[in-house]
Each structure stands twice: as C-alpha cells, then as structure tokens.
Scaffold this motif. Sequence first.
Motif, PDB file in Angstrom:
ATOM      1  N   ALA A 298      40.358  15.957  36.818  1.00 60.40           N
ATOM      2  CA  ALA A 298      41.414  15.624  37.766  1.00 60.40           C
ATOM      3  C   ALA A 298      40.997  16.053  39.167  1.00 60.40           C
ATOM      4  CB  ALA A 298      42.716  16.315  37.368  1.00 60.40           C
ATOM      5  N   TYR A 299      41.538  15.393  40.171  1.00 60.73           N
ATOM      6  CA  TYR A 299      41.273  15.777  41.550  1.00 60.73           C
ATOM      7  C   TYR A 299      41.984  17.093  41.868  1.00 60.73           C
ATOM      8  CZ  TYR A 299      39.122  11.305  42.725  1.00 60.73           C
ATOM      9  OH  TYR A 299      38.276  10.236  42.792  1.00 60.73           O
ATOM     10  N   ASN A 300      41.375  17.887  42.762  1.00 58.30           N
ATOM     11  CA  ASN A 300      42.025  19.110  43.228  1.00 58.30           C
ATOM     12  C   ASN A 300      42.046  19.125  44.754  1.00 58.30           C
ATOM     13  OD1 ASN A 300      39.480  20.215  44.154  1.00 58.30           O
ATOM     14  ND2 ASN A 300      39.012  20.718  42.029  1.00 58.30           N
ATOM     15  N   LEU A 301      42.603  20.171  45.341  1.00 60.02           N
ATOM     16  CA  LEU A 301      42.770  20.205  46.788  1.00 60.02           C
ATOM     17  C   LEU A 301      41.452  20.152  47.548  1.00 60.02           C
ATOM     18  CD1 LEU A 301      45.644  22.838  47.242  1.00 60.02           C
ATOM     19  CD2 LEU A 301      45.799  20.350  47.307  1.00 60.02           C
ATOM     20  N   SER A 302      40.395  20.695  46.987  1.00 58.41           N
ATOM     21  CA  SER A 302      39.116  20.720  47.697  1.00 58.41           C
ATOM     22  C   SER A 302      38.435  19.359  47.726  1.00 58.41           C
ATOM     23  CB  SER A 302      38.174  21.759  47.064  1.00 58.41           C
ATOM     24  OG  SER A 302      37.872  21.415  45.731  1.00 58.41           O
ATOM     25  N   ASP A 303      38.969  18.375  47.004  1.00 59.49           N
ATOM     26  CA  ASP A 303      38.405  17.028  47.041  1.00 59.49           C
ATOM     27  C   ASP A 303      38.855  16.246  48.272  1.00 59.49           C
ATOM     28  OD1 ASP A 303      36.884  17.010  44.582  1.00 59.49           O
ATOM     29  OD2 ASP A 303      38.802  17.026  43.525  1.00 59.49           O
ATOM     30  N   GLY A 304      39.839  16.760  48.996  1.00 62.21           N
ATOM     31  CA  GLY A 304      40.273  16.100  50.222  1.00 62.21           C
ATOM     32  C   GLY A 304      41.083  14.841  50.015  1.00 62.21           C
ATOM     33  N   VAL A 305      41.697  14.669  48.850  1.00 64.72           N
ATOM     34  CA  VAL A 305      42.486  13.473  48.556  1.00 64.72           C
ATOM     35  C   VAL A 305      43.941  13.657  48.960  1.00 64.72           C
ATOM     36  CG1 VAL A 305      43.314  11.958  46.707  1.00 64.72           C
ATOM     37  CG2 VAL A 305      40.952  12.800  46.682  1.00 64.72           C
ATOM     38  N   PHE A 306      44.492  14.815  48.700  1.00 61.78           N
ATOM     39  CA  PHE A 306      45.922  15.054  48.900  1.00 61.78           C
ATOM     40  C   PHE A 306      46.250  15.320  50.364  1.00 61.78           C
ATOM     41  CE2 PHE A 306      44.914  16.383  44.594  1.00 61.78           C
ATOM     42  CZ  PHE A 306      45.888  15.714  43.858  1.00 61.78           C
ATOM     43  N   LEU A 307      47.418  14.876  50.761  1.00 54.73           N
ATOM     44  CA  LEU A 307      47.953  15.227  52.075  1.00 54.73           C
ATOM     45  C   LEU A 307      48.804  16.481  51.963  1.00 54.73           C
ATOM     46  CD1 LEU A 307      48.991  11.789  53.618  1.00 54.73           C
ATOM     47  CD2 LEU A 307      47.087  13.257  54.297  1.00 54.73           C
ATOM     48  N   PRO A 308      48.894  17.264  53.035  1.00 51.64           N
ATOM     49  CA  PRO A 308      49.801  18.418  53.017  1.00 51.64           C
ATOM     50  C   PRO A 308      51.246  17.961  52.857  1.00 51.64           C
ATOM     51  CG  PRO A 308      48.275  18.524  54.877  1.00 51.64           C
ATOM     52  CD  PRO A 308      48.142  17.161  54.291  1.00 51.64           C
ATOM     53  N   ALA A 309      52.117  18.906  52.603  1.00 55.71           N
ATOM     54  CA  ALA A 309      53.522  18.589  52.347  1.00 55.71           C
ATOM     55  C   ALA A 309      54.225  18.098  53.611  1.00 55.71           C
ATOM     56  CB  ALA A 309      54.235  19.820  51.797  1.00 55.71           C
ATOM     57  N   TYR A 310      55.113  17.131  53.430  1.00 55.35           N
ATOM     58  CA  TYR A 310      56.072  16.770  54.469  1.00 55.35           C
ATOM     59  C   TYR A 310      57.155  17.843  54.496  1.00 55.35           C
ATOM     60  CZ  TYR A 310      53.983  12.086  54.471  1.00 55.35           C
ATOM     61  OH  TYR A 310      53.117  11.032  54.564  1.00 55.35           O
ATOM     62  N   ARG A 311      57.705  18.086  55.680  1.00 53.41           N
ATOM     63  CA  ARG A 311      58.753  19.102  55.812  1.00 53.41           C
ATOM     64  C   ARG A 311      59.528  18.833  57.091  1.00 53.41           C
ATOM     65  NH1 ARG A 311      57.015  22.483  59.870  1.00 53.41           N
ATOM     66  NH2 ARG A 311      54.760  22.636  60.227  1.00 53.41           N
ATOM     67  N   LEU A 312      60.609  19.572  57.292  1.00 57.56           N
ATOM     68  CA  LEU A 312      61.306  19.527  58.568  1.00 57.56           C
ATOM     69  C   LEU A 312      60.498  20.295  59.612  1.00 57.56           C
ATOM     70  CD1 LEU A 312      65.049  20.183  57.600  1.00 57.56           C
ATOM     71  CD2 LEU A 312      63.948  17.994  58.069  1.00 57.56           C
ATOM     72  N   PRO A 313      60.588  19.901  60.882  1.00 53.33           N
ATOM     73  CA  PRO A 313      59.898  20.669  61.922  1.00 53.33           C
ATOM     74  C   PRO A 313      60.593  21.994  62.170  1.00 53.33           C
ATOM     75  CG  PRO A 313      61.240  18.959  62.915  1.00 53.33           C
ATOM     76  CD  PRO A 313      61.316  18.744  61.429  1.00 53.33           C
ATOM     77  N   THR A 314      59.822  22.989  62.601  1.00 54.62           N
ATOM     78  CA  THR A 314      60.451  24.207  63.098  1.00 54.62           C
ATOM     79  C   THR A 314      61.116  23.886  64.434  1.00 54.62           C
ATOM     80  OG1 THR A 314      58.518  24.951  64.358  1.00 54.62           O
ATOM     81  CG2 THR A 314      58.652  25.606  62.018  1.00 54.62           C
ATOM     82  N   GLU A 315      61.998  24.767  64.862  1.00 54.68           N
ATOM     83  CA  GLU A 315      62.657  24.549  66.150  1.00 54.68           C
ATOM     84  C   GLU A 315      61.629  24.486  67.276  1.00 54.68           C
ATOM     85  OE1 GLU A 315      66.249  26.387  68.947  1.00 54.68           O
ATOM     86  OE2 GLU A 315      65.658  27.425  67.111  1.00 54.68           O
TER      87      GLU A 315
END
Length: 512
Positions: free
Chosen positions: A237-254
Amino acid sequence: MKRKFIGIGLLCLGAATFFSACSKSSNKKGKGDQVSRVTGWPLNDKRFGGYQVTNYPGQETPRGMVFVQGGRFTMGATDDEMPTLENNSQRRTVSVSSFYMDETEISNIEYREYIYWMGRVYSADYPELVQKALPDSTVWRSALGYNEPYVKYYFRAAAYNNYPVVGVNWYQANDFCDWRTDRVNEFLLIQKGALKPNPTQSNEDVFTTGTYLTAQYDGSGPRQARDLDPQGSGHRAYNLSDGVFLPAYRLPTEAEWEYAALGEIGDNPTPENKRRRGEEVVTDRNSLPWGPKNTTRYGLHNQYQGEFEGNYMRAKGDVMGVAGGLNDNADITAPCRSYLPNAFGLYNMAGNVNEWVMDTYRPLSHEDVDEFRPFRGNIYRRPKVEEDGTLAEKDSIGHVPDTVLTNTEILENGRYQSRTADLNSFGDGDSLSNVVYSYGVNTLVNDSTKVYKGGSWADRAYWLSPGTRRYMQGNLSSNTIGFRCVMDRLGSPDGDNEPGGNNFGNQPSHKR
C-alpha cells in the motif's frame, strides 16, 4: 484484525531527510539510481535492502484553491474600534506559514455533494448522521420578516447552486473538511490504480485516509506501490513518504484568514519573480481586502467605476440600492465568484457571508498567543492504542479512533507547556477558568465559543475590515455565516516548489 501501530510520520520524516541528501549513482542498469549520503548504500535497490525514497516533485495546488505565500503582517484592527465594542483586536506583528485556501466560500452545490455522499453511505443504518450534517435552513426565519422562500429553496434549489452555503455550524464545517480530505485522497489512489472505485461502500467499509494508512481498509486495485523489501511481496500500500496523499483540509486559523484577506502581497512594489529576487517592502497597510484605500467602491476610471466591491448593507434597510441602480446587485448573498478577488486571488474575503475560523474565542487572545502561527484552541490528541500496544480497530462508521492525551502523558513529557492537553484557556486564567468563563452566568464565552470574520450581506461596512472579529457558540449557525477550507503547504514556502532557504546556487533543484 488489529494492526501494529507504525510511526508513519517518522517514516515520512526519514524519507524526506534522505531525499534531500541523495545524489545519483553511476549504476548503468538504472536500478538504485540514488545513494545515501550517510552510508553510501544504494537506495531504491532490492539487492541492497530496498530502502525506498520517492523523487517527490513537490506539492501541487489543490483543485479549487490558490496558493497563499506566508510572511509577517500586522494582525488586528485596521481602523479605530467602535467605542461600544471590546478592545479585543489590538495590533501585533505575527508570521504565518504558506498555505492553500479555497478561492471562494463553500457553495450550496458543493455542500450538497457532501450530503449526497453521507446519504448514500449512511442513510440505511445511521440516518442520524445525515441529519446531523444538514445545514439548518430555519436560520432564514425572522419573526417580523417573510423569509419562508429561503427556508424552502435556498439550499436545495438550482437557482442557488453557486451561492455560499449558510446554516452550517462550526462543528459541521470541520466535519466537511474531514470528509473532503478522505474523498480527495481516495480519488488520488484511484487515479494511481491503487484502489478500485467503490460506490457501494457503507458504514465501517468506507474509505478514510486513516484506515488506509493503518491497513484497515480493504479496497486494493491492480497497481499498488512497488515493494523493494527483499522479504516483501513485491507490492504494498502507499504511505505518506510516497508523496501521493495531500495534507488534511481544515478551517483556517484566525491569523491565516486575516492574513489572506488583507492580501498585502499586492502592496509589495517589487515582488519576487523569475527575473528578480523581491524586496521586503509593503508600501501601505490594507484596511480592506481590495487594497489600502478606505472605500468600498471601484475606483478606476472605466465602466465599472463606482460599483460596490463587496456585498454588504450600506445603511439601515438598504441591502441592495434602488431599482435600476442596484449598488451591489444582491439582496441576500451573491454567487461565490462575484466581485473582484483580492491580490491572492480570493473572492469575497469581505462581505457576502462571514466565515468560521478554527480559533476558540478569547477577548485577550492578542496578549497570549505565539508570534509564529498564532492559534487558540489546541487539544492534543493521539491514535487510540489498546493495552497490548496495538492500534485500536476502526469504528462502526469507518473511522480510526483517537483520544486526548492524559494529564499523566503530558507530565511525563517535558516538552509541553501545560499540565493538560486542552489548551483553550491556556494563559487566559487557567486556575480561575471556572469563575472567569462561567458560561451563562457572567459571560457568553466558553470553550465552544468560536471566532468568525469577514462581514456579510447583512452587515455594515465596519465589519468588512479583516481585523474585526466576532464570536458565536460553535453549535449555532446563521444565515450570515459560511466557511472555506485551507490546506497546509508542506516543505518550502515557495509555491513553485523550489528548495527553501537562500541557496546561492549550492542546492540542486528537484527538477532533474
């Protein structure tokens, strides 16, 4: 089946470190085309242990987002605050990292996609989850106003497809961000051939980024990642070091939201480009997202001169002007891509709808938060681990459970600045918090009180200034509040994926 917990973050960090220090070898067969700087062993070569390092091209701008290059700015009020208001937005210099931000607010049609997916996946066994995700259409009701058409049509009717979603509370907005993260990463894996499309997934069988990375999602496609481990199966399976996944979407800080709204990159007379370095200069401090001028009207001498640059209420009872001369051409909200974008390319960072940010509200946050990436609302969490040291199994709706760090864990680790994992009140009267923030007795502030910013179609021009701030309970919603998502920029702060730091030509580009 329970799985051993793997330190994926450490693996990713190690891979990134090795990649930055790799150089090409002279292997003529094309295998092991890099070597480790610290050991000399060939990388990506099964004959020499198979340690894999991806030639990562850099983070791409996500669909629907724009790149916001970070930097320092003066956070806080851009004009004198109204004398009747709390002095809760004092000026201070802070810095934010680079990030990506949605060009526009999340629209009705985009939020309906989320509701559709929730209904398809959970309605049979968990209909309450679908109901929990729905916006509250009754926010349009007014005791002495006739707004029932908006209650019935605003969220569902095609006429409002591209208008900003409203009636979404802070917790619902965060849930949308989590859902978006999983759908985007799922599709990236489908494009890679690592997953097959699974439109019938439901309940515990849904794809989440967490279940995939912890080997708790069964959805293998024909093309997995190559496994060069001599004792491996040849694919994995792919893991984070393979560079496939994007970081999480979230609300912006103020701070991020305010920085992006000001768009002061447009006030740098000599910004960096391919021919020049760029200077650390900002000529003016913006008071509104569209520039340093303290006016809401378009100023250039052309056919647009005098038009309103945002959607707001000009005066009591005047939300759109007069027939034949509508000032902002909108009675309530306007389509998300209306009006001019600011210097970062962001639409409606003033007016149309206010927007939720991630921060917990405190009136004196400016006195407490860090000068770098300031934020109030941290609650430190970790993946839930069973007593035998294995990672807890996913729950009945397909999510990997986590837990808040215990006080014992906090005390055992000397890095933490507090004795608790919940930092909503850190530096703001911790020992007296039950007295100072006795909600409903002497204040309307507690840990569920969240900040929103930006001004709306129903607000006066004062609230259009990015430095102004207001708050509301996170479980409440309004017909004047929407939201947009951000994503962290990983690696260098340069949007062109060039190496970080001033390199003086001594570091090779990733483009080979």
